[in-house]
Design a protein around this motif. Structure first.
Motif, PDB file in Angstrom:
ATOM      1  N   ASP A 270      37.869 102.842  19.523  1.00 57.17           N
ATOM      2  CA  ASP A 270      38.182 104.256  19.285  1.00 57.17           C
ATOM      3  C   ASP A 270      38.834 104.497  17.935  1.00 57.17           C
ATOM      4  O   ASP A 270      39.157 105.635  17.595  1.00 57.17           O
ATOM      5  CB  ASP A 270      39.119 104.777  20.390  1.00 57.17           C
ATOM      6  N   ARG A 271      39.030 103.425  17.174  1.00 58.57           N
ATOM      7  CA  ARG A 271      39.653 103.583  15.853  1.00 58.57           C
ATOM      8  C   ARG A 271      38.571 103.720  14.788  1.00 58.57           C
ATOM      9  O   ARG A 271      37.629 102.946  14.746  1.00 58.57           O
ATOM     10  CB  ARG A 271      40.532 102.375  15.531  1.00 58.57           C
ATOM     11  N   LEU A 272      38.761 104.695  13.946  1.00 59.35           N
ATOM     12  CA  LEU A 272      37.809 104.947  12.867  1.00 59.35           C
ATOM     13  C   LEU A 272      38.184 104.032  11.697  1.00 59.35           C
ATOM     14  O   LEU A 272      38.720 104.474  10.678  1.00 59.35           O
ATOM     15  CB  LEU A 272      37.867 106.421  12.479  1.00 59.35           C
ATOM     16  N   LEU A 273      37.897 102.745  11.855  1.00 61.86           N
ATOM     17  CA  LEU A 273      38.311 101.750  10.872  1.00 61.86           C
ATOM     18  C   LEU A 273      37.452 101.835   9.613  1.00 61.86           C
ATOM     19  O   LEU A 273      36.318 102.312   9.639  1.00 61.86           O
ATOM     20  CB  LEU A 273      38.212 100.344  11.468  1.00 61.86           C
ATOM     21  N   PHE A 274      38.011 101.315   8.495  1.00 62.43           N
ATOM     22  CA  PHE A 274      37.258 101.291   7.248  1.00 62.43           C
ATOM     23  C   PHE A 274      35.914 100.587   7.423  1.00 62.43           C
ATOM     24  O   PHE A 274      34.923 100.951   6.796  1.00 62.43           O
ATOM     25  CB  PHE A 274      38.049 100.548   6.164  1.00 62.43           C
ATOM     26  N   ASP A 275      35.912  99.577   8.301  1.00 69.04           N
ATOM     27  CA  ASP A 275      34.699  98.783   8.508  1.00 69.04           C
ATOM     28  C   ASP A 275      33.506  99.633   8.932  1.00 69.04           C
ATOM     29  O   ASP A 275      32.358  99.245   8.721  1.00 69.04           O
ATOM     30  CB  ASP A 275      34.949  97.719   9.597  1.00 69.04           C
ATOM     31  N   TYR A 276      33.766 100.792   9.540  1.00 72.31           N
ATOM     32  CA  TYR A 276      32.681 101.596  10.110  1.00 72.31           C
ATOM     33  C   TYR A 276      32.506 102.963   9.434  1.00 72.31           C
ATOM     34  O   TYR A 276      31.518 103.651   9.693  1.00 72.31           O
ATOM     35  CB  TYR A 276      32.922 101.823  11.610  1.00 72.31           C
ATOM     36  N   GLN A 277      33.458 103.337   8.581  1.00 71.51           N
ATOM     37  CA  GLN A 277      33.418 104.703   8.048  1.00 71.51           C
ATOM     38  C   GLN A 277      32.175 104.973   7.211  1.00 71.51           C
ATOM     39  O   GLN A 277      31.557 106.043   7.331  1.00 71.51           O
ATOM     40  CB  GLN A 277      34.694 104.980   7.237  1.00 71.51           C
ATOM     41  N   ARG A 278      31.778 104.030   6.367  1.00 71.45           N
ATOM     42  CA  ARG A 278      30.593 104.255   5.519  1.00 71.45           C
ATOM     43  C   ARG A 278      29.329 104.357   6.365  1.00 71.45           C
ATOM     44  O   ARG A 278      28.468 105.210   6.118  1.00 71.45           O
ATOM     45  CB  ARG A 278      30.452 103.138   4.484  1.00 71.45           C
ATOM     46  N   GLU A 279      29.214 103.479   7.352  1.00 70.85           N
ATOM     47  CA  GLU A 279      28.027 103.500   8.212  1.00 70.85           C
ATOM     48  C   GLU A 279      27.962 104.809   8.996  1.00 70.85           C
ATOM     49  O   GLU A 279      26.884 105.417   9.130  1.00 70.85           O
ATOM     50  CB  GLU A 279      28.079 102.308   9.172  1.00 70.85           C
ATOM     51  N   LEU A 280      29.090 105.250   9.518  1.00 75.40           N
ATOM     52  CA  LEU A 280      29.114 106.513  10.257  1.00 75.40           C
ATOM     53  C   LEU A 280      28.804 107.693   9.343  1.00 75.40           C
ATOM     54  O   LEU A 280      28.116 108.636   9.746  1.00 75.40           O
ATOM     55  CB  LEU A 280      30.479 106.709  10.923  1.00 75.40           C
ATOM     56  N   ALA A 281      29.324 107.646   8.114  1.00 75.56           N
ATOM     57  CA  ALA A 281      29.024 108.710   7.151  1.00 75.56           C
ATOM     58  C   ALA A 281      27.520 108.799   6.915  1.00 75.56           C
ATOM     59  O   ALA A 281      26.951 109.899   6.874  1.00 75.56           O
ATOM     60  CB  ALA A 281      29.763 108.446   5.837  1.00 75.56           C
ATOM     61  N   ALA A 282      26.886 107.638   6.791  1.00 76.34           N
ATOM     62  CA  ALA A 282      25.424 107.620   6.577  1.00 76.34           C
ATOM     63  C   ALA A 282      24.696 108.155   7.804  1.00 76.34           C
ATOM     64  O   ALA A 282      23.745 108.940   7.689  1.00 76.34           O
ATOM     65  CB  ALA A 282      24.978 106.194   6.269  1.00 76.34           C
ATOM     66  N   GLN A 283      25.158 107.749   9.013  1.00 75.46           N
ATOM     67  CA  GLN A 283      24.509 108.219  10.245  1.00 75.46           C
ATOM     68  C   GLN A 283      24.593 109.740  10.376  1.00 75.46           C
ATOM     69  O   GLN A 283      23.666 110.379  10.862  1.00 75.46           O
ATOM     70  CB  GLN A 283      25.168 107.569  11.468  1.00 75.46           C
ATOM     71  N   LEU A 284      25.711 110.305   9.917  1.00 83.67           N
ATOM     72  CA  LEU A 284      25.894 111.749  10.039  1.00 83.67           C
ATOM     73  C   LEU A 284      25.312 112.522   8.854  1.00 83.67           C
ATOM     74  O   LEU A 284      25.505 113.731   8.732  1.00 83.67           O
ATOM     75  CB  LEU A 284      27.370 112.093  10.213  1.00 83.67           C
ATOM     76  N   GLY A 285      24.612 111.804   7.962  1.00 81.58           N
ATOM     77  CA  GLY A 285      23.863 112.476   6.898  1.00 81.58           C
ATOM     78  C   GLY A 285      24.640 112.765   5.635  1.00 81.58           C
ATOM     79  O   GLY A 285      24.205 113.604   4.824  1.00 81.58           O
ATOM     80  N   TYR A 286      25.767 112.088   5.415  1.00 80.78           N
ATOM     81  CA  TYR A 286      26.523 112.321   4.183  1.00 80.78           C
ATOM     82  C   TYR A 286      26.017 111.388   3.082  1.00 80.78           C
ATOM     83  O   TYR A 286      25.625 110.247   3.345  1.00 80.78           O
ATOM     84  CB  TYR A 286      28.017 112.084   4.415  1.00 80.78           C
TER      85      TYR A 286
END
Length: 876
Positions: A270-286
């Motif tokens: 449930d933590r929005l760690l640095f390890d995942y922020q870029r991947e999530l940004a890409a998934q959400l279209g940023y």
């Protein structure tokens, strides 16, 4: 992908049921991952996962419980009870026992529970009778809360309905008890996150503005009104449909993020760690655009979402408090001004047209809160009006002199400044009134040094400054409290703090750009020219003191004189010192330690003395040198050393030694040197607590080129953080090296056995010219790899022309200083001094070096060779 109860039952007939169940779970998770679309709501996927687990548990229940499957009950609780199950969520279940036959089936229940663990479900399982459930729920509101949304999966309907009826009654946890308990729980949860949602690695479930905030509303509301869903908030008049829609939209965003996190990590994360922020940004279209990286845009979107939830949570809990707790008398309006009344301790606009008719009331309301400390805040309906009225704060409003006076009045009040500025930010007033502030709202500073967004950091700086002014916080930093008493106009500090980082994210030097913005503010608000001068100077120079303390030799009178010239007056020094301390502590509280406290205090005192003495009459190096020598000699004679013994110990040390060490430090070294014979070298001493709040490790030995490398490598292996290094080489080639260190945690060394171990290990390393391998080494943090810092090596001008200054900027790592020491050895470089500065994962170190004969390194080929060697060793 769908598995029915019968499909699961048939798995028990297979050769390896555990493997079959694991395979089914893996297939379902893979299927959910395939169907997940970050642009669409996840409601259907959460429900599907809950149904899947329902079927699995029903099959397991029948298999293990056999004939008794209707005597006892299997109940879903918590999030699973709500039917909201994420791919890797914990499965919260209750085995509801019939006391009449509980003992007969204990073994069956144990087999059921063990099987769930074997197949990897990790259930949160409790086993109780109805009476035991009620007893536990009565004693602990968290148990009661988990039962509020229970749902029967299998087994006895009678037991389940009996428990449900008791839980839903108003006797176990009446609303007037349950509501304050949940409110108190939320306050404790917020405190764990420093009362801010704006952390660099936020928790999307537990953090302020996270999913738990929505659940608190749901639990309190549903329990009191026996409501089936949150939509009934509209029915009972708590939210208009537009705000309800905003609430659900925000919830769906967090659901999508949590679902994506589970898919990405393969676990309940449930933590929005640095390890995942870029991947999530890409998934959400940023994607990178307008000089703003994709991840910063994504995190800004996230922060704005959670602050919306935080604001709605504040409003709804306040309204629920009025309905559930407050008495009718307290809900009668009490006039405060012509525009506002108090209802249950909250400010309420007298009518819905207040802001339309008198836009300046948008600022006035916060001033009233400051002047009436008995008021608790702004009533929810008025918060709505404020949000709706934000467009009224236009350029004409900002230029209005009455508005300007109101804003300055808020900053000049003796109380409530931090609270009201935080409210003004949360409700959007600050961004509307100061358009430049809007640029930093929810803006992430993507490094390991700044752990908050720029706006939150700014408000923390002001909070820290306010604490310096309050006697109740005197024990925290008494020196700062004493300096604050010398400040004639505290609002100067608050304005400087408000603007010191306001130009972050614009490109260019934010200090210079911020100075221009601050000047415009001061002129618009008609501040005296003297105040404007101080404020703009502070904004432009807010990093000056910290950089001087951390990167320069503040024992050098010339450095102090140059700094004092830049500051110019004791008044400016007082303001700058307080702003510097407040800024560092608001950037990352974990990086503040006794060392930085003592270093800044030492710089302040030395500069104060220089300014008091007069800038046209600076202290000469010779005066400082003689002062330290005299102080040390007096101390040594008190300790029983003879003048002859003292002079013999000092006969080979240079003037630099007496300049760069205090009388106290010189005395400590001299006692040890006087008692030490040559055959006993190297001498290694440790003082666990110095005036600078750190431990000092002192090494006296015959000079050898690898000494610095061995010392730094050994200290690193011992898990110590090197804060400063001072290197003195005598005329007859002895070295007096001292290292200021702290434990890796930032705390001083407090254990005697640890002191002995450090000295023994370092002496052994110097004797054998080896570094003992150890597991207790500095490890690069998980986050640091996401912030690679390009290594740069720069030769700087040295005003004294005595040594060459080499500045290294790179990613901090294990063994960094020892690697640099190796490079010096290979290139026949002599090290005279080192200034060690670590900011988050960024190392900014300066080395004062020369050729072996003591001359500066001016040859460009030699400089390039050293640079190439360092780069090669660091990359290797």
């Amino acid at each position: 992908m769908w598995f029915s109860e019968n499909d699961f039952l048939s798995c028990f007939g297979e050769e390896n049921p555990v493997a079959s169940f694991k395979s089914a779970i893996a297939k379902e998770n893979a299927h959910l991952k395939l169907r997940f679309n970050p642009d669409k709501a996840t409601t259907g996927l959460l429900t599907e996962k809950a149904h899947f687990i329902d079927n699995l548990l029903q099959a397991c229940w029948k298999h293990f419980m056999g004939a008794c499957d209707t005597h006892h009950g299997l109940v879903a609780t918590g999030g699973y009870g709500r039917g909201e199950l994420f791919p890797y969520s914990d499965i919260d279940i209750l085995v509801l026992l019939d006391p009449a036959c509980a003992e007969d089936y204990r073994e069956a229940v144990a087999g059921f529970a063990n099987f769930l663990w074997d197949i990897g479900l990790k259930p949160g399982l409790s086993t109780r009778s109805v009476a035991e459930c009620l007893q536990a729920a009565a004693a602990d509101q968290t148990v009661f809360t988990s039962l509020l949304e229970m749902r029967l999966i299998a087994g006895s309907t009678t037991l389940f309905e009996t428990l449900k009826q008791q839980v839903n009654s108003d006797t176990l946890w009446p609303s007037e008890k349950f509501f304050p308990a949940k409110l108190s729980e939320q306050e404790r949860r917020y405190a764990k996150f420093h009362d801010t949602a704006y952390n660099l690695e936020p928790n999307i479930k537990e953090g302020p503005g996270g999913l738990r905030d929505l659940q608190v509303i749901s639990w309190v509301f549903k329990h009191h009104y026996k409501a089936a869903s949150l939509r009934e908030l509209i029915k009972y008049g708590f939210l208009p449909k537009s705000e309800y829609d905003n609430l659900i939209t925000a919830r769906d965003i967090l659901w999508r993020l949590r679902f994506a996190l589970h898919n990405l990590t393969g676990r309940c994360e449930d933590r929005l760690l640095f390890d995942y922020q870029r991947e999530l940004a890409a998934q959400l279209g940023y994607f990178d655009a307008n000089d703003q990286p994709d991840v910063e845009q994504f995190m800004q979107f996230f922060f704005k979402t959670v602050v919306d939830i935080e604001r709605l949570n504040e409003m709804l809990l306040q309204l629920l408090n009025e309905k559930l707790i407050s008495n009718k008398e307290s809900l009668n309006p009490i006039p405060i001004t012509a525009n506002f009344s108090s209802i249950d301790g909250y400010l309420e606009a007298s009518n819905k047209d207040v802001f339309q008719k008198q836009p300046l009331a948008l600022l006035e309301i916060f001033l009233i809160l400051q002047q009436s400390p008995s008021l608790k805040g702004i009533r929810a309906s008025t918060i709505r009006l404020i949000r709706k009225s934000l467009p009224l704060i236009d350029e004409e409003f900002r230029q209005n002199k009455r508005a300007n006076r109101l804003f300055m009045d808020i900053l000049r009040q003796p109380r409530g400044i931090t609270h009201q500025l935080k409210r003004m930010n949360r409700y959007g007033i600050l961004a509307a009134y100061l358009p430049d502030f809007a640029n930093i709202v929810a803006r992430m500073q993507y490094d390991l040094f700044h752990i908050y967004t720029v706006d939150e950091h700014t408000l923390f700086v002001i909070r820290n400054l306010r604490r310096f002014s309050l006697a109740k916080h005197n024990k925290e930093l008494p020196f700062c409290n004493n300096i604050f008493l010398l400040i004639s106009k505290p609002e100067i500090l608050y304005i400087a703090a408000l603007f010191h980082d306001i130009a972050k994210g614009r490109g260019g030097d934010h200090s210079t750009l911020g100075e221009t913005i601050a000047r415009q503010f001061c002129q618009q608000h008609e501040l005296p020219s003297s105040d404007t001068k101080i404020i703009t100077w502070l904004v432009r120079n807010h990093l000056l003191m910290s950089m001087t303390a951390q990167r320069k030799d503040i024992s050098d009178p010339d450095i102090i004189h140059d700094f004092a010239l830049h500051v110019g007056s004791i008044e400016y020094l007082n303001y700058l010192y307080l702003l510097t301390v407040a800024d560092i502590r608001a950037t990352n509280p974990s990086l503040w330690n006794a060392w930085k406290d003592a270093l800044l205090k030492e710089l302040y005192i030395s500069t104060h003395q220089a300014l008091h003495r007069g800038l046209l009459n600076p202290m000469a190096r010779s005066e400082r040198l003689e002062e330290n020598r005299k102080e040390a000699r007096e101390e040594l004679i008190k300790l029983g050393l003879s003048p002859t013994s003292i002079e013999r110990s000092w006969q080979h040390v240079s003037d630099d030694y007496f300049l760069r060490y205090s009388g106290d430090e010189i005395a400590w070294h001299t006692v040890a040197i006087a008692a030490c014979h040559d055959h006993e070298l190297p001498l290694v001493l440790l003082r666990p607590q110095t005036l600078r709040g750190s431990a000092e490790i002192f090494v006296y030995a015959r000079n050898e080129v690898q000494i610095f490398s061995i010392c730094t490598a050994t200290l690193d292996q011992l898990g110590l953080t090197i804060l400063d290094a001072r290197i003195i080489t005598t005329a007859d080639q002895y070295v007096l090296n001292s290292f200021q260190v702290l434990e890796q945690s930032g705390k001083p060394i407090t254990d005697l056995h640890r002191e002995v171990h450090i000295c023994t290990s370092l002496r052994h390393g110097l004797l054998t010219k080896t570094v003992k391998s150890s597991k207790n080494i500095h490890k690069q943090s998980r986050q640091a790899k996401h912030f690679p810092i390009k290594t740069t090596l720069t030769y700087l001008e040295n005003p004294s022309h005595k040594h060459t200054i080499l500045e290294l900027v790179t990613t901090d790592r294990a063994g960094l200083l020892s690697t640099i020491g190796r490079a010096f050895t290979e290139q026949n470089i002599q090290l005279h001094d080192a200034k060690i500065t670590t900011i988050g994962s960024r190392a900014e170190d300066m080395f004062y070096i020369s050729a072996l004969d003591g001359t500066p390194i001016t040859d460009q080929h030699q400089r390039q060779a050293l640079r190439d060697t360092i780069l090669q060793l660091l990359s290797g």
